[in-house]
Design a protein around this motif. Structure first.
Motif, PDB file in Angstrom:
ATOM      1  N   TRP A   7       0.655  -1.043   0.018  1.00  0.00           N
ATOM      2  CA  TRP A   7      -0.031  -0.146   0.043  1.00  0.00           C
ATOM      3  C   TRP A   7       1.163   1.112  -0.045  1.00  0.00           C
ATOM      4  N   THR A  27       2.835   8.802   9.623  1.00  0.00           N
ATOM      5  CA  THR A  27       2.908   8.210   8.254  1.00  0.00           C
ATOM      6  C   THR A  27       1.998   7.049   8.410  1.00  0.00           C
ATOM      7  N   VAL A  28       0.772   6.840   7.332  1.00  0.00           N
ATOM      8  CA  VAL A  28       0.385   5.501   7.414  1.00  0.00           C
ATOM      9  C   VAL A  28       0.115   4.962   6.024  1.00  0.00           C
ATOM     10  N   HIS A  29       0.013   3.527   6.183  1.00  0.00           N
ATOM     11  CA  HIS A  29      -0.236   2.810   4.781  1.00  0.00           C
ATOM     12  C   HIS A  29      -1.548   2.861   4.754  1.00  0.00           C
ATOM     13  N   ILE A  37      -7.489   8.177   5.996  1.00  0.00           N
ATOM     14  CA  ILE A  37      -8.095   8.630   7.213  1.00  0.00           C
ATOM     15  C   ILE A  37      -8.543   7.873   8.335  1.00  0.00           C
ATOM     16  N   ASN A  39      -7.508   4.842   9.104  1.00  0.00           N
ATOM     17  CA  ASN A  39      -5.947   4.356   9.572  1.00  0.00           C
ATOM     18  C   ASN A  39      -5.352   5.358  10.609  1.00  0.00           C
ATOM     19  N   ARG A  41      -6.905   7.579  11.918  1.00  0.00           N
ATOM     20  CA  ARG A  41      -7.927   7.815  13.015  1.00  0.00           C
ATOM     21  C   ARG A  41      -7.528   6.763  14.120  1.00  0.00           C
ATOM     22  N   ASP A  42      -7.302   5.416  13.648  1.00  0.00           N
ATOM     23  CA  ASP A  42      -6.950   4.445  14.469  1.00  0.00           C
ATOM     24  C   ASP A  42      -5.756   4.407  15.289  1.00  0.00           C
ATOM     25  N   LEU A  43      -4.654   5.162  14.381  1.00  0.00           N
ATOM     26  CA  LEU A  43      -3.197   5.207  15.104  1.00  0.00           C
ATOM     27  C   LEU A  43      -2.942   6.333  15.821  1.00  0.00           C
TER      28      LEU A  43
END
Lengths: 96, 251
Positions: A7, A27-29, A37, A39, A41-43
């Motif tokens: 991703w 940063t998120v994948h 958005i 991911n 939110r969760d991290l």
């Protein structure tokens, strides 16, 4: 879990509360913007750190080259005339 | 255990979220990505939080001093009143997402309606749970569409999971004497009304995910009366082993 994610990465900006700027938090994948958005939110907002989240594809950010740091930023160091403290206030001006 | 319609009703809800939370927690460290790992664990912990509140309330109704741990760790499979959908063992990621979607479409509608319960404890619990469950639905729905409308393989896996889990959905809306009494008193939402909302949500999600509503009739029930498959016993054995090995221990 694969070592390298298939991703794309997204840069995450969170606004901690109303009236404050969004700040880069990490940063998120994710497969797409909406997924990013969620991911983010969760991290990054699990402990209610935010009221708003922005995400932007990492590849859409153009960054300055660290090797050019000297050329870009050092010349500012000795230009004291750019600092407000370099100027004396005329006596007639009480406050500024 | 002394029983009353309200106690049975509260345990049915609490056992539903307890067993699904445990299934999700079994999956920890097996998610496809670290971000998804966090997302699923968040969902599981939300469900566990709802369970704790429901079990605590069950203890109050029962009036014999049982705390939340009693209901989680010291009951047998036949005492658990969850619908069988949530005890279905983990398969691949598509299976997990489909099970979640079928459940979340129910729980989001359920808690929204339960927030108007005349039972103050249930109504207060619902006002928190409804936000959690509508996020869970958003998460599982997003994945269902991504998988169903993804590659041929992800589509086929999602459809296979849907076909396998579909027979268990009828039970979510089952109604017996317990619901009859509590619906009449304004404590519980009407299962038929929930079914309409659920069907609307699920059908729209399946359509966007290019998945077909299975032709098989939903049929498998009994969980809410304590009749379960052998999978629940395995799940509970693992969940309860530590508490039973060290009775009274706190952690």
């Amino acid at each position: 879990m694969a070592g390298k994610s298939p991703w794309p990465t997204w840069e995450v900006f969170v606004r901690p509360r109303r009236g404050v700027d969004h700040v880069h938090v990490g940063t998120v994948h994710a497969t797409d913007a909406q997924h990013a958005i969620e991911n983010a939110r969760d991290l990054y907002t699990r402990r209610s750190e935010g009221v708003s989240v922005w995400v932007v594809r990492s590849t859409d950010i153009t960054a300055s080259d660290p090797d050019e740091r000297g050329t870009l930023f050092d010349p500012a160091l000795d230009k004291v005339f750019r600092q407000p403290t370099d100027y004396e206030l005329p006596p007639d001006v009480a406050n500024m | 255990m002394t029983s009353s319609p309200l106690l049975t009703y509260v345990l049915r809800q609490g056992d539903r979220s307890m067993v699904l939370a445990q299934r999700l927690l079994e999956n920890v460290a097996h998610a496809p990505e670290i971000e998804e790992e966090l997302a699923l664990a968040n969902v599981a912990l939300d469900l566990l939080g709802q369970t704790r509140a429901l079990y605590t309330y069950a203890g109050e109704i029962e009036g014999s001093g049982h705390d939340e741990d009693h209901f989680a760790f010291w009951r047998s499979p036949a005492d658990f009143l969850n619908p069988r959908l949530v005890e279905q063992p983990n398969g691949d990621f598509a299976h997990l997402i489909v099970r979640q979607l079928l459940h979340d479409a129910f729980s989001a509608a359920y808690w929204e309606a339960a927030s108007r319960s005349i039972d103050q404890t249930i109504a207060e619990l619902a006002s928190k749970a409804v936000k959690e469950c509508s996020y869970h639905l958003r998460h599982s729905r997003g994945w269902l569409v991504r998988l169903g409308d993804g590659t041929n393989e992800s589509h086929d896996r999602a459809q296979a999971a849907l076909d396998a889990l579909w027979p268990f959905t009828d039970e979510l809306f089952e109604r017996d004497g317990v619901e009859d009494e509590l619906v009449a008193r304004g404590v519980a939402p009407d299962p038929a009304a929930l079914r309409l909302l659920w069907t609307e949500t699920v059908n729209a999600a399946l359509e966007e995910a290019t998945l077909a509503v299975p032709a098989t009739q939903p049929a498998v029930t009994g969980g809410r009366r304590g009749e379960h498959g052998p999978e629940l016993a395995t799940l509970l054995t693992e969940m309860q082993v530590l508490a039973r090995a060290h009775p009274g221990a706190s952690w």
